[in-house]
Design a protein around this motif. Structure first.
Motif, mmCIF file in Angstrom:
data_model
loop_
_atom_site.group_PDB
_atom_site.id
_atom_site.type_symbol
_atom_site.label_atom_id
_atom_site.label_comp_id
_atom_site.label_asym_id
_atom_site.label_seq_id
_atom_site.Cartn_x
_atom_site.Cartn_y
_atom_site.Cartn_z
ATOM 1 N N CYS A 10 0.845 -1.148 0.034
ATOM 2 C CA CYS A 10 -0.018 0.046 -0.079
ATOM 3 C C CYS A 10 0.797 1.211 0.017
ATOM 4 C CB CYS A 10 -0.830 0.029 1.333
ATOM 5 S SG CYS A 10 -0.151 0.453 2.851
ATOM 6 N N ALA A 11 2.286 1.075 0.513
ATOM 7 C CA ALA A 11 3.023 2.311 0.532
ATOM 8 C C ALA A 11 3.644 2.486 -0.863
ATOM 9 C CB ALA A 11 4.072 2.197 1.676
ATOM 10 N N GLU A 12 3.576 1.590 -1.614
ATOM 11 C CA GLU A 12 4.116 1.684 -2.979
ATOM 12 C C GLU A 12 3.122 1.981 -3.897
ATOM 13 O OE1 GLU A 12 6.649 -1.670 -3.782
ATOM 14 O OE2 GLU A 12 8.260 -1.000 -2.456
ATOM 15 N N SER A 13 1.901 1.667 -3.674
ATOM 16 C CA SER A 13 0.809 1.787 -4.455
ATOM 17 C C SER A 13 0.462 3.201 -4.820
ATOM 18 C CB SER A 13 -0.216 1.040 -4.195
ATOM 19 O OG SER A 13 -1.334 1.291 -5.131
ATOM 20 N N ASP A 14 0.035 3.407 -6.000
ATOM 21 C CA ASP A 14 -0.403 4.991 -6.247
ATOM 22 C C ASP A 14 -2.135 5.152 -6.361
ATOM 23 O OD1 ASP A 14 2.067 6.304 -6.203
ATOM 24 O OD2 ASP A 14 2.363 5.468 -7.866
ATOM 25 N N CYS A 15 -2.748 4.122 -5.735
ATOM 26 C CA CYS A 15 -4.058 4.260 -5.877
ATOM 27 C C CYS A 15 -4.830 4.198 -4.483
ATOM 28 C CB CYS A 15 -4.630 2.916 -6.722
ATOM 29 S SG CYS A 15 -6.181 3.070 -7.609
ATOM 30 N N TRP A 16 -4.695 4.945 -3.540
ATOM 31 C CA TRP A 16 -5.231 5.345 -2.352
ATOM 32 C C TRP A 16 -6.862 5.820 -2.758
ATOM 33 C CZ3 TRP A 16 -3.686 4.823 3.004
ATOM 34 C CH2 TRP A 16 -2.544 4.267 3.268
ATOM 35 N N ARG A 17 -6.764 6.752 -3.642
ATOM 36 C CA ARG A 17 -7.874 7.212 -4.151
ATOM 37 C C ARG A 17 -8.217 7.175 -5.676
ATOM 38 N NH1 ARG A 17 -8.106 13.268 -1.068
ATOM 39 N NH2 ARG A 17 -8.551 12.500 1.044
ATOM 40 N N GLN A 18 -9.194 6.561 -6.120
ATOM 41 C CA GLN A 18 -9.552 5.981 -7.418
ATOM 42 C C GLN A 18 -10.793 6.999 -7.963
ATOM 43 O OE1 GLN A 18 -10.360 2.127 -8.153
ATOM 44 N NE2 GLN A 18 -10.609 2.395 -10.377
ATOM 45 N N ASP A 19 -10.894 7.464 -8.978
ATOM 46 C CA ASP A 19 -11.819 8.174 -9.784
ATOM 47 C C ASP A 19 -13.157 7.545 -9.310
ATOM 48 O OD1 ASP A 19 -11.236 6.509 -11.504
ATOM 49 O OD2 ASP A 19 -11.709 7.902 -13.187
ATOM 50 N N ALA A 20 -14.246 7.921 -9.118
ATOM 51 C CA ALA A 20 -15.570 7.303 -8.917
ATOM 52 C C ALA A 20 -16.313 7.105 -10.240
ATOM 53 C CB ALA A 20 -16.408 8.165 -7.759
ATOM 54 N N GLY A 26 -2.250 8.567 -5.003
ATOM 55 C CA GLY A 26 -1.474 8.037 -3.809
ATOM 56 C C GLY A 26 -0.874 8.896 -2.890
ATOM 57 N N LEU A 27 -0.113 8.366 -1.967
ATOM 58 C CA LEU A 27 0.513 9.198 -0.913
ATOM 59 C C LEU A 27 1.780 10.223 -1.530
ATOM 60 C CD1 LEU A 27 0.646 7.052 2.065
ATOM 61 C CD2 LEU A 27 -1.156 8.554 1.519
ATOM 62 N N TRP A 28 2.107 9.520 -2.543
ATOM 63 C CA TRP A 28 3.317 10.172 -3.120
ATOM 64 C C TRP A 28 3.314 10.632 -4.696
ATOM 65 C CZ3 TRP A 28 6.149 10.123 1.033
ATOM 66 C CH2 TRP A 28 5.846 8.909 1.835
ATOM 67 N N SER A 29 2.151 10.303 -5.325
ATOM 68 C CA SER A 29 1.983 10.772 -6.835
ATOM 69 C C SER A 29 0.544 10.586 -7.166
ATOM 70 C CB SER A 29 3.185 9.967 -7.619
ATOM 71 O OG SER A 29 2.709 8.454 -7.708
ATOM 72 N N THR A 72 -0.647 10.749 7.071
ATOM 73 C CA THR A 72 -0.962 9.396 6.655
ATOM 74 C C THR A 72 0.542 8.797 6.214
ATOM 75 O OG1 THR A 72 -2.994 9.714 5.887
ATOM 76 C CG2 THR A 72 -1.981 7.959 4.881
ATOM 77 N N ARG A 73 1.238 9.629 5.450
ATOM 78 C CA ARG A 73 2.506 9.425 5.184
ATOM 79 C C ARG A 73 3.454 8.878 6.392
ATOM 80 N NH1 ARG A 73 4.375 14.070 0.809
ATOM 81 N NH2 ARG A 73 2.972 13.476 -1.079
ATOM 82 N N VAL A 74 3.454 9.832 7.302
ATOM 83 C CA VAL A 74 4.317 9.273 8.674
ATOM 84 C C VAL A 74 3.865 8.285 9.343
ATOM 85 C CG1 VAL A 74 4.808 10.434 10.608
ATOM 86 C CG2 VAL A 74 4.940 11.899 8.861
ATOM 87 N N LEU A 75 2.434 8.082 9.509
ATOM 88 C CA LEU A 75 1.810 7.064 10.392
ATOM 89 C C LEU A 75 1.948 5.694 9.520
ATOM 90 C CD1 LEU A 75 -1.323 8.673 11.509
ATOM 91 C CD2 LEU A 75 0.807 7.936 12.798
ATOM 92 N N VAL A 76 1.990 5.597 8.239
ATOM 93 C CA VAL A 76 2.324 4.470 7.466
ATOM 94 C C VAL A 76 3.450 3.918 7.480
ATOM 95 C CG1 VAL A 76 2.202 3.500 4.962
ATOM 96 C CG2 VAL A 76 0.292 4.625 5.757
ATOM 97 N N ILE A 77 4.664 5.086 7.405
ATOM 98 C CA ILE A 77 5.900 4.693 7.422
ATOM 99 C C ILE A 77 6.392 4.169 8.889
ATOM 100 C CG2 ILE A 77 8.177 5.596 7.527
ATOM 101 C CD1 ILE A 77 7.458 7.376 5.181
ATOM 102 N N LEU A 78 5.513 4.595 9.927
ATOM 103 C CA LEU A 78 5.914 4.467 11.345
ATOM 104 C C LEU A 78 5.355 3.012 11.525
ATOM 105 C CD1 LEU A 78 6.663 4.901 14.347
ATOM 106 C CD2 LEU A 78 4.622 6.047 14.370
ATOM 107 N N THR A 79 4.246 2.605 11.081
ATOM 108 C CA THR A 79 3.516 1.505 11.044
ATOM 109 C C THR A 79 4.638 0.310 10.482
ATOM 110 O OG1 THR A 79 1.274 2.302 10.978
ATOM 111 C CG2 THR A 79 1.413 -0.136 10.509
ATOM 112 N N GLY A 80 4.930 0.375 9.144
ATOM 113 C CA GLY A 80 6.125 -0.483 8.656
ATOM 114 C C GLY A 80 7.148 -0.558 9.531
ATOM 115 N N PHE A 81 7.771 0.590 9.930
ATOM 116 C CA PHE A 81 8.962 0.409 10.684
ATOM 117 C C PHE A 81 8.701 -0.551 12.127
ATOM 118 C CE2 PHE A 81 11.735 1.760 14.377
ATOM 119 C CZ PHE A 81 12.912 1.709 13.819
#
Length: 208
Positions: free
Chosen positions: A17-27, A42-45, A75-84
């Motif tokens: 999910c961190a590497e994916s760019d589809c956190w939001r998709q067009d409805a 996504g979170l990055w692009s 969300t970026r910070v918490l996802v990275i913290l969760t993975g760590f």
């Protein structure tokens, strides 16, 4: 073994999910595109898949340190913290397993390692749950506002990467709860084994 499977599954889902760019998709509603393309945020692009040209292109921001909405940064910070935290729990979990021989004849140390791994799993899962909840609420609120006001453009709903993040956080929480519960049971059995089985002899006084 169940906790191990949940922990590994949660870690893999969080990485995906961190590497994916589809956190939001067009409805798929009248306010979105007409089906010629698929848009994902996504979170990055932000990416667009052109169905006609069969081409996937992504727009990456010039700087990740520029101003972004608070929900994205959190969300970026918490996802990275969760993975760590989840990744840091794995060595402790393996060292604390009864079937491993990394620590021999050290039941107390195995208990401590298992308890520490369970705590890290649970903290990571809670951090991921906060990220998923905040991001989901923000997405739903924006979707309802755009649909209600009839704002032109692309309307976004929750994408596949969001559900992978939710599954990863749930797996991490479940693994942490199982490990903490198992460690508590091991601690109780350890106290029973260390307690004396027979009462100490009572010294009898001598009388003159």
């Amino acid at each position: 073994m169940l906790a191990m499977a949940l922990g590994v599954s949660g870690l893999l889902l969080l990485i995906l999910c961190a590497e994916s760019d589809c956190w939001r998709q067009d409805a798929k509603d009248p306010l979105s595109s007409v089906g010629l393309s698929v848009r994902c945020r996504g979170l990055w692009s932000e990416c667009i898949f052109d169905n006609v040209a069969d081409l996937w292109t992504c727009d990456i921001p010039i700087s990740y340190l520029s101003e972004h909405p608070a929900v994205f940064v959190a969300t970026r910070v918490l996802v990275i913290l969760t993975g760590f935290l989840t990744l840091a729990a794995m060595p402790l979990f393996i060292a604390g397993m009864k079937c491993t021989k990394l620590i021999r004849d050290k039941v107390l140390w195995k208990y401590k390692f298992s308890l520490a791994a369970g705590t890290l799993f649970l903290l990571g899962g809670l951090a991921g749950a906060i990220a998923v909840l905040w991001y989901g609420i923000d997405t739903v609120q924006k979707y309802k506002l755009e649909v209600t006001l009839g704002i032109p453009g692309v309307t976004y709903e929750l994408g596949c990467a969001y559900w992978m993040a939710a599954g990863g956080a749930a797996c991490a929480c479940a693994a942490g709860i199982l490990l903490i519960a198992a460690s508590s049971l091991d601690a109780q059995s350890l106290r029973k084994d260390q307690s004396p089985r027979f009462p100490p002899p009572v010294s009898k006084g001598t009388y003159l």
